[in-house]
Write an enzyme that holds these catalytic residues in place. Structure first.
Site, PDB file in Angstrom:
ATOM      1  N   HIS A  46       0.808  -1.230   0.000  1.00 58.01           N
ATOM      2  CA  HIS A  46       0.000   0.000   0.000  1.00 58.01           C
ATOM      3  C   HIS A  46       0.839   1.277   0.000  1.00 58.01           C
ATOM      4  O   HIS A  46       0.400   2.315   0.488  1.00 58.01           O
ATOM      5  CB  HIS A  46      -0.973   0.007   1.170  1.00 58.01           C
ATOM      6  CG  HIS A  46      -2.057  -1.016   1.064  1.00 58.01           C
ATOM      7  ND1 HIS A  46      -2.676  -1.321  -0.124  1.00 58.01           N
ATOM      8  CD2 HIS A  46      -2.640  -1.804   2.017  1.00 58.01           C
ATOM      9  CE1 HIS A  46      -3.602  -2.246   0.084  1.00 58.01           C
ATOM     10  NE2 HIS A  46      -3.590  -2.563   1.363  1.00 58.01           N
ATOM     11  N   HIS A  60      -9.682   1.833   1.161  1.00 58.87           N
ATOM     12  CA  HIS A  60      -9.622   0.549   1.854  1.00 58.87           C
ATOM     13  C   HIS A  60     -10.754   0.402   2.867  1.00 58.87           C
ATOM     14  O   HIS A  60     -10.550  -0.152   3.959  1.00 58.87           O
ATOM     15  CB  HIS A  60      -8.266   0.378   2.533  1.00 58.87           C
ATOM     16  CG  HIS A  60      -7.785  -1.029   2.606  1.00 58.87           C
ATOM     17  ND1 HIS A  60      -8.420  -1.998   3.363  1.00 58.87           N
ATOM     18  CD2 HIS A  60      -6.746  -1.668   2.001  1.00 58.87           C
ATOM     19  CE1 HIS A  60      -7.782  -3.142   3.233  1.00 58.87           C
ATOM     20  NE2 HIS A  60      -6.766  -2.973   2.410  1.00 58.87           N
ATOM     21  N   GLU A  74     -11.357  -3.410  -3.366  1.00 54.74           N
ATOM     22  CA  GLU A  74     -10.380  -2.387  -3.707  1.00 54.74           C
ATOM     23  C   GLU A  74     -10.176  -2.337  -5.223  1.00 54.74           C
ATOM     24  O   GLU A  74      -9.605  -3.252  -5.810  1.00 54.74           O
ATOM     25  CB  GLU A  74      -9.055  -2.675  -3.009  1.00 54.74           C
ATOM     26  CG  GLU A  74      -9.175  -2.883  -1.505  1.00 54.74           C
ATOM     27  CD  GLU A  74      -7.998  -3.669  -0.945  1.00 54.74           C
ATOM     28  OE1 GLU A  74      -6.840  -3.296  -1.228  1.00 54.74           O
ATOM     29  OE2 GLU A  74      -8.238  -4.682  -0.261  1.00 54.74           O
TER      30      GLU A  74
END
Length: 359
Positions: free
Chosen positions: A112, A183, A319
């Site tokens: 991420h 998220h 996502e």
């Protein structure tokens, strides 16, 4: 927003100091139907999504109770993550003949966006109205190892049709992998219901998924879903066949990137839909991104929530993003790898919440 209008967790975040010593600024958006969402400038984080239902208001987005929980959680609850969502393996990537080592936060993998990714940053509020808010962030050249100065914006808009539209706008002055996503974890039975998301029903209009190696990293292959537990092309219970195959067992559930037909990824057509166990709420997702990662909260156990710690499978993330580890697979088409050239790159993932669907 007055304290009388704030929920307890919003009040806590807006009064207690965050990691940088200042409290968060919390923005609340509402529509004419009574739907209500809140977002914090810390991580440009989606805190809540309350739906007006026959039995009262139902919050369907998981989150934390206070600033201490925000600092302790490691699940990226509702955060805007980047520069590159999901994983980049091998400690970095090679672009135009140069290797860029990254700030890895999962062994030799950059998850991420790295150790100090965008979920940890305070975003600036650029524009706001009754139904939308835009956050911006500046990321300097070399941030977490990524090249180029990056300007990023994310806009949350709550429409009269109960759509939550998330629009991302980025610009970099050097070629760089860029893949932002949200998220949020959804539990359509209610984030505090104790109901596992595997009790609901799912549909993902994708014929293929990305193959994974033993470390749950992409192996460069595209796997047909037909005849496997990953075949979600028709609406069915998520619990059906759950954990019945090795490819799912190694992840303890769904944590896989599904690849729809590119013609579906126009930001208008529904790519994925999820129904609450009672069938009274439906979440529909449309996107312009080439894949969608389904994560069923396989490791949420012990993460701090709004009303105590969550259990595994207490929330589900969908996502929308470029292909995970795309920068390390030059044989993949440029349209899926997430390499942004110097200039502007726009994408419009859209989450649509239908609070009364029986479809």
């Amino acid at each position: 927003m007055t304290h009388m209008q704030q929920r307890p967790y919003e009040r806590a975040l807006a009064t207690e100091p965050a990691a940088d010593g200042r409290p968060a600024e919390v923005v609340v958006l509402t529509n004419r139907n009574g739907m209500r969402i809140s977002i914090a400038d810390t991580g440009a984080t989606w805190l809540s999504c309350e739906l007006p239902l026959a039995d009262g208001m139902r919050d369907v987005v998981c989150g934390v109770a206070d600033s201490a929980g925000f600092a302790r959680q490691t699940a990226y609850f509702g955060a805007t993550v980047g520069r590159f969502a999901n994983r980049i393996a091998g400690g970095g990537f090679t672009l135009n003949g140069q290797f860029y080592p990254l700030a890895c936060n999962e062994g030799t993998t950059c998850l991420h966006g790295g150790t100090d990714n965008f979920s940890h940053r305070r975003w600036q509020i650029r524009r706001r109205s009754a139904d939308s808010v835009t956050f911006s962030l500046q990321s300097p050249d070399g941030d977490q190892g990524f090249p180029g100065n990056l300007s990023a914006e994310v806009t949350y808009q709550l429409t009269p049709e109960n759509e939550v539209r998330l629009t991302y706008r980025t610009q970099t002055d050097k070629a760089c992998p860029v893949s932002l996503t949200n998220h949020a974890y959804f539990n359509l039975a209610g984030e505090n219901s104790g109901v596992k998301v595997t009790e609901g029903e799912m549909q993902i209009r994708a014929d293929k998924r990305l193959g994974l190696n033993a470390d749950n990293l992409p192996d460069g292959t595209l796997c047909p879903v037909a005849g496997t537990v990953f075949d979600l092309r028709a609406r069915r219970p998520l619990s059906q066949g759950f954990m019945s195959e090795a490819a799912q067992q190694q992840a303890k559930g769904f944590d896989h990137a599904f690849v729809p037909d590119p013609a579906l990824c126009d930001g208008k057509q529904t790519v994925a839909a999820y129904w609450s166990p009672a069938g009274d709420v439906c979440l529909e997702v449309a996107t312009t991104m080439p894949c969608i990662q389904l994560y069923t909260g396989n490791y949420l156990g012990g993460q701090p929530g709004k009303h105590g710690d969550y259990q595994d499978y207490a929330g589900m993330a969908l996502e929308t993003q470029y292909f995970p580890d795309g920068p390390n697979y030059p044989h993949w088409p440029d349209a899926v790898r997430g390499i942004s050239a110097a200039g502007e790159c726009d994408s419009i993932p859209v989450c649509v919440l239908d609070s009364g669907s029986q479809r």
